[in-house]
Write a protein that holds these residues in place. Structure first.
Motif, PDB file in Angstrom:
ATOM      1  N   VAL A 193       0.833  -1.199   0.000  1.00 30.77           N
ATOM      2  CA  VAL A 193       0.000   0.000   0.000  1.00 30.77           C
ATOM      3  C   VAL A 193       0.869   1.252   0.000  1.00 30.77           C
ATOM      4  O   VAL A 193       0.548   2.255  -0.634  1.00 30.77           O
ATOM      5  N   ARG A 194       1.993   1.184   0.719  1.00 33.68           N
ATOM      6  CA  ARG A 194       2.902   2.339   0.784  1.00 33.68           C
ATOM      7  C   ARG A 194       3.877   2.367  -0.383  1.00 33.68           C
ATOM      8  O   ARG A 194       4.191   3.441  -0.910  1.00 33.68           O
ATOM      9  N   TYR A 195       4.348   1.191  -0.814  1.00 34.47           N
ATOM     10  CA  TYR A 195       5.417   1.156  -1.803  1.00 34.47           C
ATOM     11  C   TYR A 195       5.036   0.470  -3.117  1.00 34.47           C
ATOM     12  O   TYR A 195       5.900   0.217  -3.947  1.00 34.47           O
ATOM     13  N   GLY A 196       3.756   0.182  -3.325  1.00 37.64           N
ATOM     14  CA  GLY A 196       3.348  -0.450  -4.573  1.00 37.64           C
ATOM     15  C   GLY A 196       2.168   0.213  -5.250  1.00 37.64           C
ATOM     16  O   GLY A 196       1.865  -0.091  -6.402  1.00 37.64           O
ATOM     17  N   VAL A 197       1.496   1.120  -4.547  1.00 35.63           N
ATOM     18  CA  VAL A 197       0.352   1.848  -5.105  1.00 35.63           C
ATOM     19  C   VAL A 197       0.847   3.191  -5.626  1.00 35.63           C
ATOM     20  O   VAL A 197       1.599   3.890  -4.941  1.00 35.63           O
ATOM     21  N   ALA A 198       0.442   3.555  -6.822  1.00 30.99           N
ATOM     22  CA  ALA A 198       0.897   4.810  -7.416  1.00 30.99           C
ATOM     23  C   ALA A 198       0.529   5.991  -6.517  1.00 30.99           C
ATOM     24  O   ALA A 198      -0.549   6.009  -5.911  1.00 30.99           O
ATOM     25  N   PRO A 199       1.405   6.989  -6.420  1.00 26.58           N
ATOM     26  CA  PRO A 199       1.157   8.111  -5.503  1.00 26.58           C
ATOM     27  C   PRO A 199      -0.069   8.934  -5.845  1.00 26.58           C
ATOM     28  O   PRO A 199      -0.602   9.628  -4.982  1.00 26.58           O
TER      29      PRO A 199
ATOM     30  N   PHE B 254      10.449   0.454 -11.420  1.00 29.32           N
ATOM     31  CA  PHE B 254       9.952   1.818 -11.639  1.00 29.32           C
ATOM     32  C   PHE B 254       8.983   2.228 -10.530  1.00 29.32           C
ATOM     33  O   PHE B 254       9.054   3.343 -10.001  1.00 29.32           O
ATOM     34  N   VAL B 255       8.095   1.313 -10.158  1.00 32.16           N
ATOM     35  CA  VAL B 255       7.147   1.592  -9.077  1.00 32.16           C
ATOM     36  C   VAL B 255       7.890   1.884  -7.781  1.00 32.16           C
ATOM     37  O   VAL B 255       7.553   2.832  -7.055  1.00 32.16           O
ATOM     38  N   SER B 256       8.906   1.083  -7.489  1.00 35.53           N
ATOM     39  CA  SER B 256       9.681   1.314  -6.259  1.00 35.53           C
ATOM     40  C   SER B 256      10.344   2.684  -6.277  1.00 35.53           C
ATOM     41  O   SER B 256      10.423   3.359  -5.240  1.00 35.53           O
ATOM     42  N   TRP B 257      10.805   3.111  -7.461  1.00 33.75           N
ATOM     43  CA  TRP B 257      11.438   4.436  -7.536  1.00 33.75           C
ATOM     44  C   TRP B 257      10.423   5.547  -7.301  1.00 33.75           C
ATOM     45  O   TRP B 257      10.623   6.419  -6.452  1.00 33.75           O
ATOM     46  N   TYR B 258       9.306   5.535  -8.038  1.00 26.19           N
ATOM     47  CA  TYR B 258       8.380   6.666  -7.872  1.00 26.19           C
ATOM     48  C   TYR B 258       7.624   6.610  -6.552  1.00 26.19           C
ATOM     49  O   TYR B 258       7.068   7.610  -6.105  1.00 26.19           O
ATOM     50  N   ASP B 259       7.630   5.441  -5.886  1.00 29.82           N
ATOM     51  CA  ASP B 259       7.035   5.353  -4.553  1.00 29.82           C
ATOM     52  C   ASP B 259       8.064   5.562  -3.445  1.00 29.82           C
ATOM     53  O   ASP B 259       7.758   5.357  -2.268  1.00 29.82           O
ATOM     54  N   SER B 260       9.287   5.939  -3.815  1.00 32.39           N
ATOM     55  CA  SER B 260      10.339   6.286  -2.841  1.00 32.39           C
ATOM     56  C   SER B 260      10.657   5.144  -1.886  1.00 32.39           C
ATOM     57  O   SER B 260      10.769   5.342  -0.678  1.00 32.39           O
ATOM     58  N   HIS B 261      10.796   3.954  -2.433  1.00 27.37           N
ATOM     59  CA  HIS B 261      11.234   2.820  -1.615  1.00 27.37           C
ATOM     60  C   HIS B 261      12.655   3.111  -1.127  1.00 27.37           C
ATOM     61  O   HIS B 261      13.523   3.488  -1.916  1.00 27.37           O
TER      62      HIS B 261
END
Length: 445
Positions: free
Chosen positions: A43-49, A122-129
């Motif tokens: 929910v924090r690191y896999g859902v688009a912001p 890419f998701v991890s990057w834009y979700d600031s993992h």
């Protein structure tokens, strides 16, 4: 005596399992171990912001973490900081809910070229993992390809197409905004090897694709094919019918001339990512045709699409866990209803799985509740008190002796408050702390 349970992975699956355990008639205590300093996983690191609605789930998960029977123990990496045999010293049962964060491969030539990316990265990057690089190489290309017809593919396509300023109202930190600001992409091409009746988008996610004032969604009529089997399929699956209706309404509609475009191409199977000097310069697809049973076959008609980057969104994969068997074909921990199976096919005592590491990356977040209920049922049926050390203080002392800087729920609340304060200063709900060091530094002594 209190039944002590360790849950490894504090995403939705693990937290739902903890919730169901505490609602049972058995006296239980649950420790949720998480390798990150923050809970909530996908929910924090896999859902688009730009999907704050989905992130409302966090409020319900937060209430579970506040229960007195549940403890959050973050910044602890299973397999490195603590191992299965060590968990057995403190817990009567161990549930693994580590999810799926790696990308599945397409297994076509060219996947290793520069700017051939997995969607999960890419998701991890834009979700600031906090465990991934803080920068992203968009290059100077204007056309990108996204392979896949699930919600992750939609998220990736939408983030690639939208302007950075549109994303600035979300929780992205400065370096993600700067990265998005640098991209030159005007056209995003999404490819599906089957027809529109089999697209796995959810209707709401698909509609949201069309909400940006800067992005036009174009459904290309070539390949927009529906046969008798397709009609039988949508008759049995209401969401697929809704998706097909939305897509059909978009075919052939007037083009408004917005600066960015998302193109949806059906019946195009990727066969090769084309390269030059080690970089992506195109994607080759083969036109497919419906066979009549839901499957497709190639027609021998190929098209080369001039794209400068490719994002593979064909599914997530779980990773092996130390001390547990792993199914290399299905990329899950072998299990029977959540009870882990050893190489001999017998149940591994007091060891369980739930979520995507149990069943693969299928279903929406809410589906993990029933999945967790099945696993917890087996925990309560088959587990007795076996752990020699039974106090929470014993676990804390073990971690401190190891020199592990673990995060408590109080620490997480401090991190959470810091992110909210950063957001308020910019008239946003939150701004994420992007690195592990930033998150750990937000704790009060």
């Amino acid at each position: 005596m209190t039944l002590r349970v360790a849950v490894v992975g504090a995403g939705p699956a693990g937290i739902y399992a903890a919730d169901i355990l505490t609602k049972s008639e058995v006296d239980v205590s649950v420790d949720l171990f998480e390798r990150l300093p923050a809970p909530f996983g996908l929910v924090r690191y896999g859902v688009a912001p730009d999907h704050p609605r989905i992130k409302e789930i966090i409020k319900a998960l937060q209430r579970v973490l506040a229960k007195p029977e549940v403890r959050f123990i973050g910044n602890v990496d299973y397999g490195t900081d603590i191992k299965l045999e060590e968990l057995r010293e403190f817990y009567d049962a161990v549930i693994f809910s580590t999810g799926a964060m790696a990308d599945r491969d397409l297994r076509i030539p060219g996947e290793d070229l520069k700017r051939s990316y997995g969607a999960a990265d890419f998701v991890s990057w834009y979700d600031s993992h906090p465990d991934v690089p803080q920068t992203w190489d968009f290059g100077n290309g204007t056309h990108a390809a996204v392979i896949g017809v699930g919600n992750v593919a939609l998220d990736v396509a939408r983030v690639l197409a939208k302007t950075a300023d549109e994303m600035l109202v979300t929780d992205i930190p400065e370096q993600v905004y700067a990265g998005l600001k640098s991209k030159k992409i005007t056209d995003v091409h999404v490819f599906a090897r089957r027809g529109p009746a089999y697209a796995k988008f959810s209707p709401m996610e698909l509609r949201e694709l069309n909400h940006s004032p800067n992005v036009e969604v174009i459904v290309h009529p070539e390949g927009f094919e529906v046969d008798d089997h397709s009609m039988e399929h949508i008759a049995k699956h209401k969401t697929h019918k809704l998706v097909l209706d939305i897509l059909a309404n978009w075919v052939g509609r007037d083009i408004e001339g917005k600066p960015h475009r998302i193109h949806l191409h059906f019946m195009e199977a990727p066969t090769e990512i084309l390269g030059e000097d080690g970089e992506v310069v195109g994607l080759r697809t083969e036109r497919t045709e419906l066979v009549g049973d839901g499957s497709v076959r190639g027609t021998g008609e190929f098209t080369d699409w001039p794209v400068q980057s490719v994002y593979r969104a064909v599914g997530y994969a779980s990773s092996p866990l130390l001390g547990l068997p792993f199914d290399e074909r299905d990329l899950v921990i072998p299990n029977e209803g959540g009870r882990v199976l050893g190489l001999d096919g017998d149940h591994v005592p007091n060891t369980f799985v739930t979520g995507w590491v149990k069943r693969g990356p299928v279903g929406l977040i809410g589906h993990t509740k029933s999945d967790a209920a099945e696993t917890v049922g087996h925990v309560l049926e088959t587990t007795s008190e076996t752990a020699p050390s039974r106090e929470a203080a014993d676990v804390d002392a073990f971690l401190r002796d190891r020199g592990i800087d673990f995060v408590t729920i109080e620490h997480w609340e401090q991190i959470d408050a810091t992110e909210i304060a950063l957001g308020e200063a910019q008239d946003r709900l939150r701004v994420k702390l992007p690195t592990r060091e930033d998150m750990l530094g937000a704790r009060e002594s």
